[in-house]
Structure formats: C-alpha cells, structure tokens
Design an enzyme around this catalytic site. Sequence first.
Site, mmCIF file in Angstrom:
data_model
loop_
_atom_site.group_PDB
_atom_site.id
_atom_site.type_symbol
_atom_site.label_atom_id
_atom_site.label_comp_id
_atom_site.label_asym_id
_atom_site.label_seq_id
_atom_site.Cartn_x
_atom_site.Cartn_y
_atom_site.Cartn_z
ATOM 1 N N THR A 19 0.500 -1.228 0.703
ATOM 2 C CA THR A 19 0.191 -0.220 -0.234
ATOM 3 C C THR A 19 0.819 1.311 0.006
ATOM 4 O O THR A 19 0.285 2.132 0.105
ATOM 5 C CB THR A 19 -0.785 0.121 0.887
ATOM 6 O OG1 THR A 19 -0.168 0.455 2.362
ATOM 7 C CG2 THR A 19 -1.896 -1.258 0.621
ATOM 8 N N GLY A 20 2.263 1.079 0.321
ATOM 9 C CA GLY A 20 3.563 2.135 0.376
ATOM 10 C C GLY A 20 3.588 3.297 -0.636
ATOM 11 O O GLY A 20 2.960 2.626 -1.753
ATOM 12 N N SER A 48 -4.477 -2.146 6.298
ATOM 13 C CA SER A 48 -4.814 -1.631 5.749
ATOM 14 C C SER A 48 -6.024 -2.691 5.361
ATOM 15 O O SER A 48 -6.278 -3.425 3.586
ATOM 16 C CB SER A 48 -4.156 -1.534 4.190
ATOM 17 O OG SER A 48 -3.123 -1.145 4.780
ATOM 18 N N ARG A 107 21.371 -3.715 4.053
ATOM 19 C CA ARG A 107 22.260 -3.453 2.834
ATOM 20 C C ARG A 107 23.779 -3.413 3.084
ATOM 21 O O ARG A 107 25.042 -3.949 2.254
ATOM 22 C CB ARG A 107 22.283 -1.449 2.260
ATOM 23 C CG ARG A 107 21.006 -1.869 1.449
ATOM 24 C CD ARG A 107 20.337 -0.472 0.852
ATOM 25 N NE ARG A 107 19.065 -0.119 0.295
ATOM 26 C CZ ARG A 107 18.385 1.206 0.444
ATOM 27 N NH1 ARG A 107 18.917 2.323 1.367
ATOM 28 N NH2 ARG A 107 17.366 1.187 0.504
ATOM 29 N N CYS A 137 18.333 4.478 -4.324
ATOM 30 C CA CYS A 137 18.212 5.128 -5.236
ATOM 31 C C CYS A 137 19.124 6.217 -6.054
ATOM 32 O O CYS A 137 19.530 5.762 -7.174
ATOM 33 C CB CYS A 137 16.931 6.063 -5.161
ATOM 34 S SG CYS A 137 17.191 7.288 -3.704
ATOM 35 N N GLN A 164 19.835 15.346 -6.952
ATOM 36 C CA GLN A 164 18.668 14.466 -6.372
ATOM 37 C C GLN A 164 17.503 15.147 -6.400
ATOM 38 O O GLN A 164 17.494 15.972 -5.834
ATOM 39 C CB GLN A 164 19.046 14.271 -5.257
ATOM 40 C CG GLN A 164 20.375 13.337 -5.020
ATOM 41 C CD GLN A 164 20.986 12.304 -3.935
ATOM 42 O OE1 GLN A 164 21.848 12.595 -3.119
ATOM 43 N NE2 GLN A 164 19.600 11.987 -3.365
ATOM 44 N N GLY A 168 12.195 11.487 -3.885
ATOM 45 C CA GLY A 168 13.991 10.900 -3.320
ATOM 46 C C GLY A 168 13.214 10.596 -1.717
ATOM 47 O O GLY A 168 13.852 9.911 -1.040
ATOM 48 N N ARG A 255 20.632 18.008 -3.407
ATOM 49 C CA ARG A 255 18.745 18.209 -3.798
ATOM 50 C C ARG A 255 19.512 18.980 -4.774
ATOM 51 O O ARG A 255 19.328 20.544 -4.547
ATOM 52 C CB ARG A 255 18.249 18.219 -2.587
ATOM 53 C CG ARG A 255 16.962 18.033 -3.102
ATOM 54 C CD ARG A 255 16.165 16.856 -3.575
ATOM 55 N NE ARG A 255 16.673 15.980 -1.265
ATOM 56 C CZ ARG A 255 16.319 14.369 -1.423
ATOM 57 N NH1 ARG A 255 16.278 13.551 -2.642
ATOM 58 N NH2 ARG A 255 17.160 13.734 0.044
ATOM 59 N N HIS A 262 17.304 10.971 -11.129
ATOM 60 C CA HIS A 262 18.186 11.225 -10.206
ATOM 61 C C HIS A 262 19.636 11.583 -11.490
ATOM 62 O O HIS A 262 19.580 10.320 -12.411
ATOM 63 C CB HIS A 262 19.048 10.474 -9.329
ATOM 64 C CG HIS A 262 17.964 10.352 -7.754
ATOM 65 N ND1 HIS A 262 17.567 11.262 -7.397
ATOM 66 C CD2 HIS A 262 18.101 9.509 -6.431
ATOM 67 C CE1 HIS A 262 16.509 10.699 -6.011
ATOM 68 N NE2 HIS A 262 17.147 10.227 -5.745
HETATM 69 N N1 LIG Z 1 9.931 5.861 -2.201
HETATM 70 C C1 LIG Z 1 11.208 5.430 -2.379
HETATM 71 O O1 LIG Z 1 11.317 6.144 -3.613
HETATM 72 C C2 LIG Z 1 11.559 4.747 -1.911
HETATM 73 C C3 LIG Z 1 12.914 4.135 -1.971
HETATM 74 C C4 LIG Z 1 13.540 3.020 -1.896
HETATM 75 C C5 LIG Z 1 13.126 2.755 -1.049
HETATM 76 N N2 LIG Z 1 12.136 2.803 -0.686
HETATM 77 C C6 LIG Z 1 11.907 2.029 1.082
HETATM 78 O O2 LIG Z 1 10.898 1.259 0.952
HETATM 79 C C7 LIG Z 1 10.210 1.140 2.155
HETATM 80 C C8 LIG Z 1 8.971 2.042 1.712
HETATM 81 O O3 LIG Z 1 9.000 2.812 1.436
HETATM 82 P P1 LIG Z 1 8.260 4.018 1.091
HETATM 83 O O4 LIG Z 1 8.266 5.051 0.994
HETATM 84 O O5 LIG Z 1 6.871 2.914 0.067
HETATM 85 O O6 LIG Z 1 7.304 4.138 3.027
HETATM 86 P P2 LIG Z 1 5.480 4.709 2.684
HETATM 87 O O7 LIG Z 1 4.750 4.855 1.696
HETATM 88 O O8 LIG Z 1 5.265 5.625 3.693
HETATM 89 O O9 LIG Z 1 5.500 3.056 2.667
HETATM 90 C C9 LIG Z 1 5.163 1.935 4.446
HETATM 91 C C10 LIG Z 1 4.183 0.679 3.992
HETATM 92 O O10 LIG Z 1 4.797 -0.334 4.629
HETATM 93 C C11 LIG Z 1 3.777 -0.498 5.649
HETATM 94 N N3 LIG Z 1 3.456 -0.399 6.783
HETATM 95 C C12 LIG Z 1 3.881 0.409 7.639
HETATM 96 N N4 LIG Z 1 4.303 -0.156 9.423
HETATM 97 C C13 LIG Z 1 3.807 -1.427 8.621
HETATM 98 C C14 LIG Z 1 3.907 -2.510 9.751
HETATM 99 N N5 LIG Z 1 3.770 -2.253 11.495
HETATM 100 N N6 LIG Z 1 3.070 -4.293 9.316
HETATM 101 C C15 LIG Z 1 2.979 -4.257 8.074
HETATM 102 N N7 LIG Z 1 3.245 -2.841 7.172
HETATM 103 C C16 LIG Z 1 3.447 -1.695 7.904
HETATM 104 C C17 LIG Z 1 2.514 0.207 5.193
HETATM 105 O O11 LIG Z 1 1.076 -0.079 5.192
HETATM 106 P P3 LIG Z 1 0.109 0.117 5.686
HETATM 107 O O12 LIG Z 1 -0.556 1.501 4.805
HETATM 108 O O13 LIG Z 1 -0.931 -0.752 6.046
HETATM 109 O O14 LIG Z 1 0.654 1.190 6.594
HETATM 110 C C18 LIG Z 1 3.142 0.577 3.875
HETATM 111 O O15 LIG Z 1 2.542 -0.531 3.171
HETATM 112 C C19 LIG Z 1 11.506 1.638 2.920
HETATM 113 O O16 LIG Z 1 12.138 1.586 3.536
HETATM 114 C C20 LIG Z 1 12.078 2.852 2.111
HETATM 115 O O17 LIG Z 1 13.036 3.366 2.512
HETATM 116 C C21 LIG Z 1 11.347 3.773 -0.511
#
Ligand SMILES: NC(=O)c1ccc[n+]([C@@H]2O[C@H](COP(=O)([O-])OP(=O)(O)OC[C@H]3O[C@@H](n4cnc5c(N)ncnc54)[C@H](OP(=O)(O)O)[C@@H]3O)[C@@H](O)[C@H]2O)c1
Lengths: 356, 356
Positions: A19-20, A48, A107, A137, A164, A168, A255, A262
Amino acid sequence: MAVAAGRTGRPTLAVVGATGAAGTVMLQILSHRADIWGEIRLIASPRSTGRKLAVRGEEVEVLALAEEVFDGVDVALFDVPDEIAERWAPIAAAKGAVVVDNSGAFRMDPEVPLVVPEVNPHALRVRPRGIVANPSCTTLCMIVALGALHAEYGLRELVASSYQAVSGAGRAGVDTLRRQISLVAGTELGTHPGDVRRAVGDDTGPFPEPVALNVVPWAGEARADGWSSEEMTVRDETRKVLGRPTLPVAVTCVRVPVVTAHSLTLHARFESEVTVAKAREILATAPGVVLFDDPGAGEFPTPADVVGTDPTWVGRVRRALDDPTALDFFVCGDNLRKGSALNTVQIAELVVGAKA
Amino acid sequence: MAVAAGRTGRPTLAVVGATGAAGTVMLQILSHRADIWGEIRLIASPRSTGRKLAVRGEEVEVLALAEEVFDGVDVALFDVPDEIAERWAPIAAAKGAVVVDNSGAFRMDPEVPLVVPEVNPHALRVRPRGIVANPSCTTLCMIVALGALHAEYGLRELVASSYQAVSGAGRAGVDTLRRQISLVAGTELGTHPGDVRRAVGDDTGPFPEPVALNVVPWAGEARADGWSSEEMTVRDETRKVLGRPTLPVAVTCVRVPVVTAHSLTLHARFESEVTVAKAREILATAPGVVLFDDPGAGEFPTPADVVGTDPTWVGRVRRALDDPTALDFFVCGDNLRKGSALNTVQIAELVVGAKA
Ligand SMILES: NC(=O)c1ccc[n+]([C@@H]2O[C@H](COP(=O)([O-])OP(=O)(O)OC[C@H]3O[C@@H](n4cnc5c(N)ncnc54)[C@H](OP(=O)(O)O)[C@@H]3O)[C@@H](O)[C@H]2O)c1
Ligand SMILES: NC(=O)c1ccc[n+]([C@@H]2O[C@H](COP(=O)([O-])OP(=O)(O)OC[C@H]3O[C@@H](n4cnc5c(N)ncnc54)[C@H](OP(=O)(O)O)[C@@H]3O)[C@@H](O)[C@H]2O)c1
C-alpha cells in the site's frame, strides 16, 4: 540460483508494504512486465486489511502482516520501513521465502548480498540469511553505467556529485516542491538574499532549506567528519556492488528542484588508459543503459526526458584532458523505477530463474 | 601599481556598456562602495546617447562610444560584447586608460593579466597592453575560496561540478526560467517522460532544454572532444589565475533552475596532507570568503541565501575519506556581483591604489 516454484507450477510472490509509495510503483511494474508469477499476495499493516489493490488487471485483497502469510511464498518483496523489515524479513526467510528487501536494514550486512542484476548477478548465489538487499536510489541511478565501464577497465577511483530529485524523499518531498513552486511562480523571487525563504515560510517539508529556485547540498542525516548519511551510503554501496571494498569514493549529494529522476556527474579513474570511442561502445551495448551523447546536436539526458523510463541514461562522455585513465560523464535515472521498484522486481525474477 | 589621478585630483572612471545588464549592476556597486572616483563617465552605443542613468545618486548622461570619450580617463571598465571590447579596448588603452574588461575577448591573451584581487593581485603589475581581464562568473564563484587553500597547500588537481544559475545567461535566461515556472506551477508535471518539455513548448530561450523542474548538463558552445566552452573556460582560467598552467582540472557544467548564485562541488587534491581544522581556519579568515559549515545545525550555503551578497560562501568542508591530501567542499557565490561587476570594480580600485 532458481528456487522451487509454488503449487501452481509458477512461483508465488508476496509484496509486503503493497500500500506504500514504493509498493504502489512495484504493483505497476509487476503489471507491465512479462507475467511469470503464480499467485501475487499483497501484504501491509493491519490498518490496510481488506483493502483491494489492482495488480495484473485484477483486484487483490490486502492481508495483514503475520507469519502465516508467508506459507508457500517463494519470493517476498519488502517495501516497508527499516524496523519492520528488520523484524519480519528473517521470519519470511525462515518460512522458506527468498526476501528481496528495499529498505536500508540489510544493505551493509556482510551476509546479505546487495544486488544489481546487470552488474553483480553472481552475488545472488550466496545468501546465507535468505535475504537479498536492493541498493538505494542514488547508487542505482549511476551503478549500471559505472559497472559496465568497471567490468572493462577496472575502476580505481570515483568522484561523484549528485543532482537529486525531491521524490527521493517520498511523497512529502514532492508535495513540498510543488507547494513552493506555486509560491514563487509569477514573482521576482530569487533575486534578493533570503527572499525565497521568506516566501516559502518555515515549512520546508523533509528538506532543511527551501528547494524551489534553490539547490540544497545536504541529504540524509549527519555522519562523522561532516559527511551525510546519503554520501556514505553511495560510497559503501558502490564498493559492495562492484566488489571493491577499498575503492576510493568521494561523493557530494545535492538536492535540486526536480520532481523525479536523479542525475550525477561522475569523474571515474580506471586501472588503465581509456578511450572515448571504446567507452561509448561499452555504454551503447550495456544492458539497461542508453547512451544519449551528441551535445552539438542537443543530445544529452535530462531528468525531464528520463523520468518514467527504465534505463540509466548516459551523456557527456569525455576523457579527462589531463589523465588518460579517467572519464567524465553525466548519468540520469528514474529514482522510483530503476532506483527502487524495478531493480527489486529484476532481482526477484533472477531468483526464480526468469530473464531479468 | 597606481596610475596617475585625473584632473580633479581623483581618478576618472569610464563605464563602457553602462546601459547593459552587467553595466547596470556595475553602477549599483559603484554607488554603494567608498567613493574614490572623480568623474564617472557613462558610455554605450549611439542608440543610448542622451539617456540618463543614476550613479552615486546623480543622473549622468550617456555618451556614444568614440575615441574622444577616453580623453583624461584613468580606468575604463568594459561591459560590452566581445567584438566591441576587442575593437575598442586597445583604443582606450592607447589613449592612456587602464582597461578592465569583463568580456571574454582577452581572458586567455598571454599579454593580459586575468585578475582576482584576493588571489593574484600581483598579476596586475605586468599589463603590457594596458588591459586587464575579469574572469568568467563560474570561475569567480569558486576561485577566492580555492585560491586561499591553494596558497597554503598548493593545488595538485581539481574535479568540479557546477550548479549554475540562469542569470549567467543574462536577462533572457531569467525570463525563460520565470516563464517556465509559471507554466509548471500548480500542475503534476515532472512525472512523465517529456511532460515538462511539452508544457513549456519549443521556446527554451538561451538553453537547449527546459530548465524548470530540470537540470541541463550543458553551458556554452561545443568544443573539441565533447567538452563545452564553459567547461574549458573554467579550466583555463583556474590555471591562469592560480599560476599553474598545467594543473589537472576536470569540470562538468550543469544549469539548474536557480535565478542567481552559482554553486559548485569541488574535489581538490593538494601537494601535501590537509586537515579539516586547518582548512576551516584558512577559509574562516580568508578575505572575501564566508565559512558557513555546520550541517548538523542546518548550516551550509545555498543560492537562496547567498544571492545579493558579495563574498564566496563555503560549506560542507570534508577531508576525502580515502585521500589525506584531498578536500571535498561546496561553494556558492552571486554570479552577478563577485561573479562579474564586483570583481571588475575591485580590480579598478586596485589599479588606482585604493584598498580593494
Ligand atoms: N519512496 C521511495 O522512493 C523508496 C525508494 C527506495 C526504497 N524505499 C524504501 O521502501 C520502504 C517503504 O518506503 P515507502 O516510501 O513506500 O513508505 P510508505 O509509503 O510509508 O509505505 C510504508 C508501507 O509499509 C507498510 N507498513 C508500515 N508499518 C507496517 C507494519 N507495522 N506492518 C506491516 N506493514 C507496515 C505500510 O502499510 P500501511 O499502508 O498498512 O500502513 C505501507 O505499505 C522504506 O524502507 C524505504 O526506505 C522507498
Ligand atoms: N550578464 C552577466 O551576468 C555578465 C557577467 C560577466 C560578464 N559579462 C560580459 O559583459 C558584457 C556585456 O554583457 P551584458 O549581459 O551586460 O550585455 P547587454 O545587456 O546586452 O549589454 C551590452 C552593452 O554593450 C553596449 N553596446 C553594444 N553594442 C555597442 C556598440 N557597438 N558600441 C558601444 N556600446 C555597445 C550596449 O549599449 P546599448 O544599450 O546602447 O545597446 C550595452 O550597454 C559581455 O561581454 C558579457 O560576456 C556579462
């Protein structure tokens, strides 16, 4: 390197954090690539449970994260905060799934390979914890091009500066830039000391300074000796992915007011003499790389053209004028695609033996 | 080094190109500095004859460029296109004026010193053609800080990447960015390939690509082997100002959506080992430099704060982790002030023996 397929004959995939922000791009990418998966199971927090998300044109119900959701799962993609990944990735692995984690939790774990399919697919073979990590990224937006040159010439030293994009820093980064751009549009701002800061106010979102009409030489948290966490990450990950643990790397992360994609300028010094002709040939034929390099004809990559695309774009390839072993070039990649979800999906495909 | 003063007892100054963009900033700066000049004579093309411009709180009538306007002039500041400077600077010099030229016409002439008062004031002494050149804005935005470190440690190699403001391309550059910002404000642009380009249309002003929500790795014209004229200029001028004609310099110039103030990331390798403590001390006490460097407390320079100020700002000072002779740092300076008119005025003051 392949794992056993699930009960359908095709492997079962779980997406944890579906969902994120990262999870959402993941589902889009899974929907557009060759369909090699049996069941795709979507998992998030109990908040969710019961929501339905579209993947491969079907509505799939989201399950709450629990041990049982990993029953029969071959590969589990994790797109959740570091602390959730740290706790749950080992549980999924103990259940027999290969975890591909997109967080920062594993990592630099020496027992977890850090994989870029075009650069070090062999690293996937040894995964004692059953976990594979996806680089950050900024590393991912340069490493495919750099890795191709390294394979031929052997990298000896890297000096990099980043440009960047705000995405990000997630959705909040994008919202902040858009809000600030609306405040500065149609004004004379950017001409007097502090005028942009006064106009955008104290709410600079996830950034320490205004980002509209500005550049901010800081990303992440403070580390020792003045370095930022983002700079240390790029250095550590570059060394690990290229298998050169003592490679000299100097990075400055900045940034810029770009939504997505990026860019980096790279000054790369190699073990032996390079030629631009050969370097261009390597880049033009490297998988996952597009060489776009004819500045006289206006050809070089910019974020505005690269956003939304899969490859790493390379332009401005020059041999250093004072060092026949060094190349200067400019790379640009979509931080949400190759920089995140796409590389994770490619690793998962490689795990089950499909073509990346 | 002083020249004879004019008839008023104070030296006579001419500003050639007083009606232009650089000339306008020049008149502002002359109006705000200690008043050391006798007559200030304003000169432009015949198109401007009779116009009145304000300098030092007085309205002064503009004269058309002709040999006689240099009668009795001690110092002539030139802010005109290259070809006008090339033709008229020798004429003014033959009339006995010391010419300080802000164009690109004489910068690399071996008989013309290229001067930055804080770095190489001694170069002013030998000016066989009676002409002194002002470096380009990108060089000027980094060279005072770099020069201070060079004086202590001896520069051995430089790798630089620029984040250049649109006003470096004159009024047309600023108008182009402002127009594009208005077109992208309040939209979701910057998310799909080519969407920014489609929104801003073909009129990208003096830039080869859209500059709003984008970065453009190109400035100037194409030179040999893939280099841009701007990159070659920074390299040539750095060598000349520092008096190191064979210094290895690798520069990549990138335009960013900032109105005014150029930034650069620098990776500078010195003759001997450096320490951050000593480097910071040098920068904190160097004339014309402000050290603003405590990232944990949110202190590093950005264009939004530096615009409209005189000094070169420096932050993010780090010693390279893998090379005890190298420093990584970030510099930021106003390309219209120190990057142009201010340095020209400082040279003129030095010519007549006033404190710069
Ligand atoms: N955004 C980027 O461009 C990007 C790039 C590379 C890596 N990442 C990495 O990907 C990860 C997620 O980032 P995001 O930006 O997608 O964050 P986000 O939009 O806040 O999404 C977080 C996700 O984790 C789930 N979650 C949170 N707490 C949880 C729990 N206790 N149990 C199960 N699921 C849980 C959330 O579910 P709910 O919706 O149910 O809360 C949601 O699906 C991070 O580690 C981030 O560093 C992100
Ligand atoms: N803009 C900058 O930030 C900047 C920075 C550093 C250096 N420079 C250099 O400064 C110079 C002027 O640039 P600019 O941006 O100020 O240009 P500009 O705005 O176009 O101004 C040009 C000036 O030159 C005068 N001029 C043009 N043709 C002339 C002629 N035939 N005889 C006498 N005067 C003539 C113009 O007078 P009229 O008004 O009568 O036409 C005007 O005063 C260039 O060499 C540029 O490279 C500019």
